[in-house]
Design a protein around this motif. Structure first.
Motif, PDB file in Angstrom:
ATOM      1  N   SER A   1      14.672  45.452   8.536  1.00 21.18           N
ATOM      2  CA  SER A   1      13.892  45.307   7.320  1.00 21.18           C
ATOM      3  C   SER A   1      14.090  46.382   6.434  1.00 21.18           C
ATOM      4  CB  SER A   1      12.473  45.337   8.114  1.00 21.18           C
ATOM      5  OG  SER A   1      12.130  46.415   8.426  1.00 21.18           O
TER       6      SER A   1
ATOM      7  N   TYR B   1      16.022  43.823  14.608  1.00 17.49           N
ATOM      8  CA  TYR B   1      14.756  43.910  13.882  1.00 17.49           C
ATOM      9  C   TYR B   1      15.347  44.578  12.569  1.00 17.49           C
ATOM     10  CZ  TYR B   1      10.305  45.721  12.137  1.00 17.49           C
ATOM     11  OH  TYR B   1       9.249  46.206  10.855  1.00 17.49           O
TER      12      TYR B   1
ATOM     13  N   ASP C   1      18.567  48.406  -0.878  1.00 20.23           N
ATOM     14  CA  ASP C   1      18.019  48.771  -1.916  1.00 20.23           C
ATOM     15  C   ASP C   1      18.290  49.983  -2.758  1.00 20.23           C
ATOM     16  OD1 ASP C   1      16.223  46.301  -1.204  1.00 20.23           O
ATOM     17  OD2 ASP C   1      14.845  47.842  -0.342  1.00 20.23           O
TER      18      ASP C   1
HETATM   19  P1  ATP Z   1       8.857  46.841   7.425  1.00 16.33           P
HETATM   20  O1  ATP Z   1       7.724  47.415   7.610  1.00 16.33           O
HETATM   21  O2  ATP Z   1       8.967  45.811   8.555  1.00 16.33           O
HETATM   22  O3  ATP Z   1       9.988  47.899   7.492  1.00 16.33           O
HETATM   23  P2  ATP Z   1       9.303  46.209   4.758  1.00 16.33           P
HETATM   24  O4  ATP Z   1       8.011  45.748   3.873  1.00 16.33           O
HETATM   25  O5  ATP Z   1      10.142  47.332   4.506  1.00 16.33           O
HETATM   26  O6  ATP Z   1       8.801  46.106   6.241  1.00 16.33           O
HETATM   27  P3  ATP Z   1      10.428  43.235   4.816  1.00 16.33           P
HETATM   28  O7  ATP Z   1       9.190  42.745   4.056  1.00 16.33           O
HETATM   29  O8  ATP Z   1      10.605  43.074   6.137  1.00 16.33           O
HETATM   30  O9  ATP Z   1      10.195  44.953   4.870  1.00 16.33           O
HETATM   31  O10 ATP Z   1      11.753  43.136   4.074  1.00 16.33           O
HETATM   32  C1  ATP Z   1      11.934  43.705   2.981  1.00 16.33           C
HETATM   33  C2  ATP Z   1      13.520  44.149   2.854  1.00 16.33           C
HETATM   34  O11 ATP Z   1      14.331  43.032   2.905  1.00 16.33           O
HETATM   35  C3  ATP Z   1      13.912  44.587   1.615  1.00 16.33           C
HETATM   36  O12 ATP Z   1      14.645  45.980   1.941  1.00 16.33           O
HETATM   37  C4  ATP Z   1      14.759  43.625   0.941  1.00 16.33           C
HETATM   38  O13 ATP Z   1      15.767  44.034   0.168  1.00 16.33           O
HETATM   39  C5  ATP Z   1      15.400  42.985   1.982  1.00 16.33           C
HETATM   40  N1  ATP Z   1      15.886  41.614   1.994  1.00 16.33           N
HETATM   41  C6  ATP Z   1      14.876  40.421   1.699  1.00 16.33           C
HETATM   42  N2  ATP Z   1      16.022  39.194   1.357  1.00 16.33           N
HETATM   43  C7  ATP Z   1      16.963  39.902   1.638  1.00 16.33           C
HETATM   44  C8  ATP Z   1      18.300  39.080   1.689  1.00 16.33           C
HETATM   45  N3  ATP Z   1      18.555  37.783   1.375  1.00 16.33           N
HETATM   46  N4  ATP Z   1      19.439  39.721   1.972  1.00 16.33           N
HETATM   47  C9  ATP Z   1      19.422  41.064   2.311  1.00 16.33           C
HETATM   48  N5  ATP Z   1      18.221  41.715   2.429  1.00 16.33           N
HETATM   49  C10 ATP Z   1      16.999  41.152   2.059  1.00 16.33           C
END
Ligand code: ATP
Ligand code: FE2
Length: 326
Positions: free
Chosen positions: A130, A128, A160
């Motif tokens: 994110s 997982y 990020d």
């Molecule tokens: P969570 O509450 O699950 O942690 P979140 O809102 O922080 O969720 P998500 O919406 O699941 O996160 O994902 C956002 C993240 O995914 C960001 O850090 C973004 O940079 C990353 N991301 C999106 N697309 C890509 C990609 N193609 N390659 C790498 N990272 C990616």
């Protein structure tokens, strides 16, 4: 049975509706900061403003109105406290107003449950990955256990942060991926795996310090190679340890093609093991909350409305999953 799920842990306010295992609606609206990372108070204000529209859109994707809903589920945690509050409040007021049973679900568990519903994975090791999480999770002895996790920041957060130093707007992951495609020289960076845990903050600091000295496409390429290799090594160890033969990769970072490629290679090299990505449902969404909520409600019934608060630090392995048989 029709379940309506509400997601509001971080950037996304989402509502999904699932009827007897079929996703009927999945509506969402995402907050994007004008600059820098997520501001919790702005995100929660966004959720508050968008809640009604997202709810109307979700219901409009189905043949149902709110009175037809059998169960309301919401993301109880983990997440940003102010953001969780909005989802919790919307859920409780809908439940009270329309006399609908309610359940609070764990956001991380919901990522796994929607992964199982939308791929053919049944008992996977889940990676997982994110913005706010980096965990390796698998079911064992009555709970989803965390076999490995980041010792400091999440992988999406690491991408990020590094992106911000390159003046790439938030969220930077997708553009890092594009730039990494142009890179070819592997630059030496820290690789930190301890057992099944891993760490990204040293990688971010080191990569940031090299921005003026090396080709930045090479740096993006190398950042991904190092970070993803750590995740895949830890995931492989968890598969060997648990003896499970499916790898589910989910969360926003699962959209990354290079990570998918590395996961597929690892799974292939481990004889006959299968790799799955729930493509349309990797990012935070309401359907995943509806699915986990439906399973929870079927197994254990609704919860007491007045006792049902949010829990910003609710851990995956503290969550009861009475719907899974050993
Ligand atoms: P969570 O509450 O699950 O942690 P979140 O809102 O922080 O969720 P998500 O919406 O699941 O996160 O994902 C956002 C993240 O995914 C960001 O850090 C973004 O940079 C990353 N991301 C999106 N697309 C890509 C990609 N193609 N390659 C790498 N990272 C990616
Ligand atoms: Fe998430």
């Amino acid at each position: 049975m029709i379940t309506l799920g509400i997601e509001s842990t971080a950037h996304t306010f989402g509502i999904g509706i699932i009827e007897d295992g079929t996703i009927q609606a999945n509506s969402k609206d995402q907050y994007t900061p004008e600059e820098g990372g997520i501001h919790p108070s702005e995100a929660s204000e966004h959720h508050y403003r968008k809640a009604d529209t997202v709810l109307d859109q979700a219901l409009a994707q189905t043949d149902h109105d709110i009175e037809d809903i059998d169960c309301i589920a919401f993301s109880r945690g983990p997440g940003l406290p102010q953001c969780l509050q909005i989802g919790g409040t919307v859920a409780r007021s809908l439940a009270a107003q329309h006399d609908i049973p309610i359940v609070g679900v764990n956001h991380c568990v919901a990522h796994i449950e929607i992964g199982k519903l939308t791929t053919d994975a049944t008992d996977p090791v889940t990676l997982y990955v994110s913005g706010g999480n980096a965990q390796i999770i698998a079911y064992s002895g009555g709970r989803y256990r965390v076999f490995g996790e980041t010792l400091d920041i999440a992988i999406g957060n690491a991408l990020d942060k590094f992106a911000r130093a390159l003046d790439i707007p938030h969220p930077g992951g997708p553009e890092i991926e594009q730039r990494a495609r142009q890179g070819e020289t592997l630059i030496d960076l820290p690789y930190v795996v301890k057992g099944m845990d891993f760490s990204f903050s040293g990688l971010v600091t080191e990569a940031q310090s090299k921005i003026d000295d090396v080709d930045t496409d090479d740096l993006c390429f190398s950042f991904q190679e190092y970070a993803f290799a750590m995740l895949i090594e830890a995931a492989e160890r968890a598969m060997a340890h648990t003896g499970k033969d499916e790898l589910l990769v989910t969360g926003g970072v699962a959209a990354n093609n290079r990570l998918q490629e590395m996961a597929a290679t690892m799974a292939e090299e481990r004889d006959g093991q299968r790799f799955k990505v729930p493509h349309a449902y990797c990012m935070d969404n309401g359907a995943m909350i509806a699915q986990a909520g439906a399973r929870q409600y079927r197994a254990a019934g609704g919860e007491e409305l007045s006792a049902l608060g949010t829990d910003p630090n609710w851990r995956t392995d503290q969550t009861e999953v009475p719907w899974i048989d050993d």
